[in-house]
Design a protein around this motif. Structure first.
Motif, PDB file in Angstrom:
ATOM      1  N   SER B   5       0.829  -1.191   0.000  1.00  0.00           N
ATOM      2  CA  SER B   5       0.000   0.000   0.000  1.00  0.00           C
ATOM      3  C   SER B   5       0.874   1.255   0.000  1.00  0.00           C
ATOM      4  O   SER B   5       0.463   2.297  -0.470  1.00  0.00           O
ATOM      5  CB  SER B   5      -0.952  -0.007   1.191  1.00  0.00           C
ATOM      6  N   LYS B 153     -11.685  -1.486  -8.129  1.00  0.00           N
ATOM      7  CA  LYS B 153     -10.256  -1.681  -8.373  1.00  0.00           C
ATOM      8  C   LYS B 153      -9.588  -0.515  -9.075  1.00  0.00           C
ATOM      9  O   LYS B 153      -8.389  -0.589  -9.373  1.00  0.00           O
ATOM     10  CB  LYS B 153     -10.066  -2.967  -9.202  1.00  0.00           C
ATOM     11  N   ARG B 209      -4.823  -8.158 -11.359  1.00  0.00           N
ATOM     12  CA  ARG B 209      -4.154  -7.999 -10.066  1.00  0.00           C
ATOM     13  C   ARG B 209      -3.937  -9.372  -9.446  1.00  0.00           C
ATOM     14  O   ARG B 209      -4.860  -9.967  -8.902  1.00  0.00           O
ATOM     15  CB  ARG B 209      -5.042  -7.191  -9.112  1.00  0.00           C
ATOM     16  N   ASN B 211      -2.622 -10.218  -6.723  1.00  0.00           N
ATOM     17  CA  ASN B 211      -2.781 -10.293  -5.267  1.00  0.00           C
ATOM     18  C   ASN B 211      -4.109  -9.739  -4.771  1.00  0.00           C
ATOM     19  O   ASN B 211      -4.208  -9.245  -3.666  1.00  0.00           O
ATOM     20  CB  ASN B 211      -1.625  -9.542  -4.599  1.00  0.00           C
ATOM     21  N   LEU B 212      -5.116  -9.829  -5.620  1.00  0.00           N
ATOM     22  CA  LEU B 212      -6.404  -9.253  -5.256  1.00  0.00           C
ATOM     23  C   LEU B 212      -7.016  -9.952  -4.035  1.00  0.00           C
ATOM     24  O   LEU B 212      -7.817  -9.369  -3.306  1.00  0.00           O
ATOM     25  CB  LEU B 212      -7.366  -9.339  -6.444  1.00  0.00           C
ATOM     26  N   GLN B 214      -5.895 -10.265  -1.375  1.00  0.00           N
ATOM     27  CA  GLN B 214      -5.570  -9.527  -0.147  1.00  0.00           C
ATOM     28  C   GLN B 214      -6.728  -8.650   0.324  1.00  0.00           C
ATOM     29  O   GLN B 214      -6.740  -8.235   1.481  1.00  0.00           O
ATOM     30  CB  GLN B 214      -4.328  -8.661  -0.375  1.00  0.00           C
ATOM     31  N   SER B 215      -7.623  -8.341  -0.562  1.00  0.00           N
ATOM     32  CA  SER B 215      -8.790  -7.563  -0.104  1.00  0.00           C
ATOM     33  C   SER B 215     -10.048  -8.429  -0.129  1.00  0.00           C
ATOM     34  O   SER B 215     -11.151  -7.945  -0.325  1.00  0.00           O
ATOM     35  CB  SER B 215      -8.968  -6.302  -0.949  1.00  0.00           C
ATOM     36  N   GLN B 343     -10.594 -10.709 -13.928  1.00  0.00           N
ATOM     37  CA  GLN B 343     -11.298 -10.476 -12.666  1.00  0.00           C
ATOM     38  C   GLN B 343     -12.471  -9.540 -12.923  1.00  0.00           C
ATOM     39  O   GLN B 343     -12.289  -8.344 -13.094  1.00  0.00           O
ATOM     40  CB  GLN B 343     -10.328  -9.865 -11.648  1.00  0.00           C
ATOM     41  N   ASP B 434      -3.651  -3.498  -3.924  1.00  0.00           N
ATOM     42  CA  ASP B 434      -4.434  -4.734  -3.951  1.00  0.00           C
ATOM     43  C   ASP B 434      -5.190  -4.967  -2.649  1.00  0.00           C
ATOM     44  O   ASP B 434      -6.296  -5.487  -2.638  1.00  0.00           O
ATOM     45  CB  ASP B 434      -3.512  -5.939  -4.209  1.00  0.00           C
ATOM     46  N   GLU B 435      -4.584  -4.573  -1.568  1.00  0.00           N
ATOM     47  CA  GLU B 435      -5.234  -4.866  -0.290  1.00  0.00           C
ATOM     48  C   GLU B 435      -6.265  -3.805   0.087  1.00  0.00           C
ATOM     49  O   GLU B 435      -6.952  -3.965   1.089  1.00  0.00           O
ATOM     50  CB  GLU B 435      -4.193  -5.002   0.824  1.00  0.00           C
ATOM     51  N   CYS B 437      -8.565  -2.665  -2.246  1.00  0.00           N
ATOM     52  CA  CYS B 437      -9.643  -2.658  -3.224  1.00  0.00           C
ATOM     53  C   CYS B 437     -10.997  -2.827  -2.540  1.00  0.00           C
ATOM     54  O   CYS B 437     -11.069  -3.306  -1.413  1.00  0.00           O
ATOM     55  CB  CYS B 437      -9.439  -3.780  -4.240  1.00  0.00           C
TER      56      CYS B 437
END
Lengths: 481, 481, 481
Positions: B5, B153, B209, B211-212, B214-215, B343, B434-435, B437
């Motif tokens: 972030s 996003k 993304r 690492n999506l 993460q959210s 996504q 990513d975290e 979103c």
């Protein structure tokens, strides 16, 4: 899970898809056999226009009725749907099942109403246009009213069965009232509200659940669910002038019906507030009354909206309906539940059945009191459709037939509801156990574990912190002992 | 704040105001140069009326189309806006950014569509009336569909850029499909839904993304957010007949398009419910399906709504669309995400892209199968606009051009989306980490500390009480030690 | 309960029902004496048609104005009602009291406006049709604007009194502005928004509460209440073109007013977003601005919407209104509260009063700048109604009278509001104590004890578990001592 809930099997994975598929396929076949565009929605209209010397496209019935149709459509899906979201945990069922049964019902209604009202004897076809769509929505309204009585206590399969029979009964009673008795009922005080109200009440009476108190914790509202319900209330209230004027005569007929309904509903709001405030020790208002009784005036003007009831007459009807409907919620509903064993979730008795009967009576009286001096010669003929077989009917006779029509709608509602209720009592429809009523979790995937909003996570966080504290204490104690 | 972030700068205090101001000023200048009232909205209409022997004001196009326009307008702002509020914590972004990009998009669309479709070669001006407004709203719809794929996003600046290019591409593909190929597409199955769907999918594919997850905690719905989303669903569903009939021919054209869409959507609801119920072990329904797939029928009838597809034909289209769209949510969306790295937050593939393609095919087949016996000689000419350069075109040829039109819309969507996606990948637009979103806190002032409703304060109160207890224990322990 | 709240008696069980009943009965009597159907909503229309050679029912004014009327109706009840639900705990009061006062107000408005504008001198009757209903809704809007200033701080009885006087004042200033000064104000920048804005501000100034900070904890929004408020915002925004065009001239008048308002509002959204983003350190957006300032363009185009302001002119008005209104929320509202002691709950100064004045100025300038070359000879006469006594008025003179009209509306608002505020200060109306403002519990039955949703019950469960732990600790300690 206790004894009662184990008895009930709410798995509808077989029945619901089968009913949806089979009935929808039946609709397609029946539409293929029977339903065609009417002359105003067919590409041949260009020829009709030439033939009938219609000079402008704007005289297509579409432009007279489509705005009203869309308003009625909103009432059916958003109005009825959201009005029933007041329960704290049944919003999905309220809006979603309303959506499902209305979507099926309107197809079946086009067929049933078509067979009874507009089957062409030469071609064997039903020709539909925008007025047919409005009538189908009206027909559906009767069943959605009945849904209000059993909200939270039945499965979607039961609702579909209830709708199938409800639409069928509706088309028959409508045929008797409007065609045979030649009663007028443009906004459906009798045909829609009285029938729908008693139909629902009779069903819920047959389906009486003595142990419903077991789901009492789910039977109230929460703050936001009451706000959602107001969306339903307001869209019903605002568009009711369109409902009552949607199928009245072109020109002054639609114009007058809209004005009357607009005024009547305004009056209802004031008396509803007055009685609601009177009913509480400190004069506080009750959302149940505001959500429901404010609409009673629209119901009660369903028959007379197109008559020359005059603006103050509309106000008077609204005045008394607000009082009576709110009183109904305060006094009659508890009585019905305790004494007559009628569990009426939304209080449709007070919002539809009783105001519908009032509407029938108002319609009969107003019709009987109609005079050529008020209506004009041609106006009287147009308003009551005194043409063809009925050209010699007097207004007094008309009043009598109006009253007869109301009785027909009550009988169809009560008897039909009792029979359909018995069918719905069969233990094959997947209805919920008494302790699981009013709970969306029975028929909907509810993602609650993930639903903790940040603010609650904060709470949880604090709880966990404390737990640590407590546990550390505990360990200290253990050390001490 | 962790590594990821910190990398992302979501401060849009410079870019967002600059883009809004500069673009809005550009709109004002371009409108000043190009846009004028058309003859029906100009004060000179009184002269036009006299000149063209128009006898009544009611023949102004305003009265043919304004009610439909308002319904479309509601679909764009409330329908699309609230449909996307299903996420537990992205309601502000859903409704608010939808509001922003639609407001910009409709201005840009009036210009782009004007240049391509209605620039007067003599005066160099674009003349607008109510039909232009509807077309601008339609054009915006394509971009709002694309927003559904990237919901949560992207930054508002990215959305504005996406809209700028989206409207531009839309106007070009629309010109090719409707003017050059002379395909018919009144409700925009191809022009709006297929293009918008693939445009959004291509963009989200480029913006993949990894690492999506993460959210993930923000990626579901909560009870009330699902209820809000149903407001969007229902207003889209109810007003879709107006959408598909808004710019069809006066008279029977609008009438028929409304009837077809009404029926098609009803049928879709039943099959959506059936498949949704089948997909769960105990037959429970999934709100995702009810919120989205019930609308697929309206998309798929966009091209053919004005044709003589006949009422049962409309039901059949709806029948299959409900099945296919719901299946899409169950099987295809997970596949797209895992295998193709697409996504798609709202599942626009299942609601717009796929049903749009179906709509294009249905339109091509229905056009190719059109016959003078069904349409009438003049009816056929009117419906397919076989006039001027196209007066000798056969229905079979028309079917071919319809199919070609569909291919054009797919190509424009995929290629255009891939290019625009690449532009949006530049690290200057302030998109979230990513975290972060699906979280309104990134771009909105969310007043949570003050937002504890009384019931929670009660909880907190109890927590504090316990803390006191725990702390007192603690002190006791300290004393003891 | 402390000193201040004990002083206040919020029991309205006597006053509210009495006011509702007495006023509603008065309405019925006055309607009986004065109000009749106009010729287009009376059954005698069939004779009027024949007499005036009207060939089609579609030329009844109902078909010109009813769709716009319904849009306006939605703005009044859903738009204004839900816009005010942003407070965390005042949704019932916002929607419910809005419902109550609008329902009373529209009846009183039909009478007041009737007496001033359309009393037939021969029969002594007021004849109403769909245009009367629109005007009644407009009149109500003025009072609902004023409600925004005192939201959460007054009792429903006070609101009814405020509405009674507000409608009365409205009818008089409207008569002076539209009839005596012959100013044009179709969308009511001056008549509705300027008057309503200053009326509300003057009232809240008189009712200043020095200790309002005591209910500060209730004065913000929560996440879902902001989402509800967006329902209000969007329905106001979408239907504003109908509001500004509802009573303009048939044909090009309505058409042009709708286009202008549509464009103006789109422009407002972009500049509102820009300024809102600029006002925060990291460019985050504020829901207060999005909910309110996006509407300022509609207010400011109320007077000029029907003029030939041209599309880019409409965009320019919207551009500046978005900026000024948002700045108002950031800078002027705090100043008004601190320095001038004006506590304006909803910020009506920024949404109605200030944009209304801008609208009046824009109207005066546009009128003064009108020319025959732009409007056409007949167009100029039609637009400014230069007929009868006013047939020789020049556009410059008209501009002057427009400006004079604006001054009249300000004076009526400020003076009228100050007087009515003094009446409302009497300690007999049941208003809440300073520490109970913005709380629905004062006037509504709020069922909170039962409202704990499952997720919270889980929290409570954990809390109880911990309590057990803590208590067990406690007992251990006691043992030790």
């Amino acid at each position: 899970m206790d004894y009662f809930s184990r008895q009930k099997n709410t798995n509808i994975r077989l029945t619901l898809p089968v009913v949806c598929f089979v009935w929808q396929i039946a609709m397609i076949i029946l539409f293929g056999v029977f339903i065609r565009y009417d002359e105003e929605s067919d590409t041949h209209w260009v020829e009709t226009k030439a033939h009938e010397n219609i000079t402008s496209d704007i005289e297509n019935d579409f432009y007279f009725r489509y705005p009203s149709f869309q308003d009625v459509h909103v009432m059916i899906f958003v109005g009825f749907g959201f009005l029933m979201t007041f329960l704290k945990r049944y919003s999905f069922g309220a809006v979603g099942f309303n959506f499902l049964i209305a979507s099926f019902g309107l197809q079946w209604a086009l067929l049933m109403q078509g067979w009874f009202h507009s089957l062409d004897p030469h071609t064997g076809k039903i020709y539909i246009g925008v007025e047919s769509l409005i009538n189908a929505d009206f027909c559906v309204a009767g069943c959605l009213i009945a849904y209000g009585a059993v909200l939270g206590k039945v499965s979607p399969v039961q609702l579909l069965v209830m709708t199938l029979f409800g639409i069928t009964l509706f088309a028959v009673e409508e045929y008797i009232i409007l065609n045979l008795l030649h009663a007028r009922d443009a906004g459906g005080s009798m045909v829609i509200h009285t029938f729908g109200g008693y139909y629902g009440l009779a069903i819920t009476w047959v389906l009486y659940r003595p142990n419903l108190h077991q789901s009492k914790r789910m039977q109230g509202s929460v703050y936001h669910s009451d706000a959602f319900a107001m969306i339903g209330t307001l869209f019903l209230w605002m568009f009711w002038p369109s409902f009552n004027s949607a199928i009245t005569d072109h020109g002054d007929g639609q114009h007058r019906a809209a004005i009357n309904t607009y005024l009547c509903l305004a009056s209802t709001v004031l008396t509803t507030v007055a009685i609601s405030s009177l009913s509480q020790k400190t004069g506080k208002l009750d959302m149940v009354h505001i959500q429901n009784s404010t609409l009673a005036g629209g119901v009660a003007l369903g028959t007379a909206a197109e008559f020359m009831i005059s603006p103050y007459g509309a106000l008077i009807v609204g005045f008394f309906c607000g009082i009576i409907s709110t009183m109904g919620y305060i006094f009659i509903s508890p009585f019905l539940e305790k004494t007559l064993k009628i569990q009426d979730t939304c209080g449709i008795h007070n919002l539809h059945a009783m105001p519908g009967v009032i509407g029938g009576i108002v319609g009969a009286i107003t019709a009987a009191a109609a005079s050529e001096s008020v209506y004009g010669k041609q106006g009287l003929i147009n308003t009551f459709d005194f043409t063809g077989d009925f050209k010699d009917r007097s207004v007094l006779t008309q009043g009598g037939y109006q009253a007869a029509g109301m009785c027909v709608s009550i009988v169809f509602g009560v008897v039909g509801g009792a029979i359909v209720g018995s069918i719905l009592k069969l233990p094959i429809w997947g209805d919920p156990a008494d302790e699981n009523c009013f709970d969306d979790e029975v028929y909907w995937e509810v993602r609650e574990p993930e639903s903790i909003p940040p603010i609650l996570e904060y709470n949880n966080h604090m709880i966990h912190k404390q737990q640590d504290l407590s546990e550390s204490n505990f360990s200290v104690e253990h050390c001490e002992s």
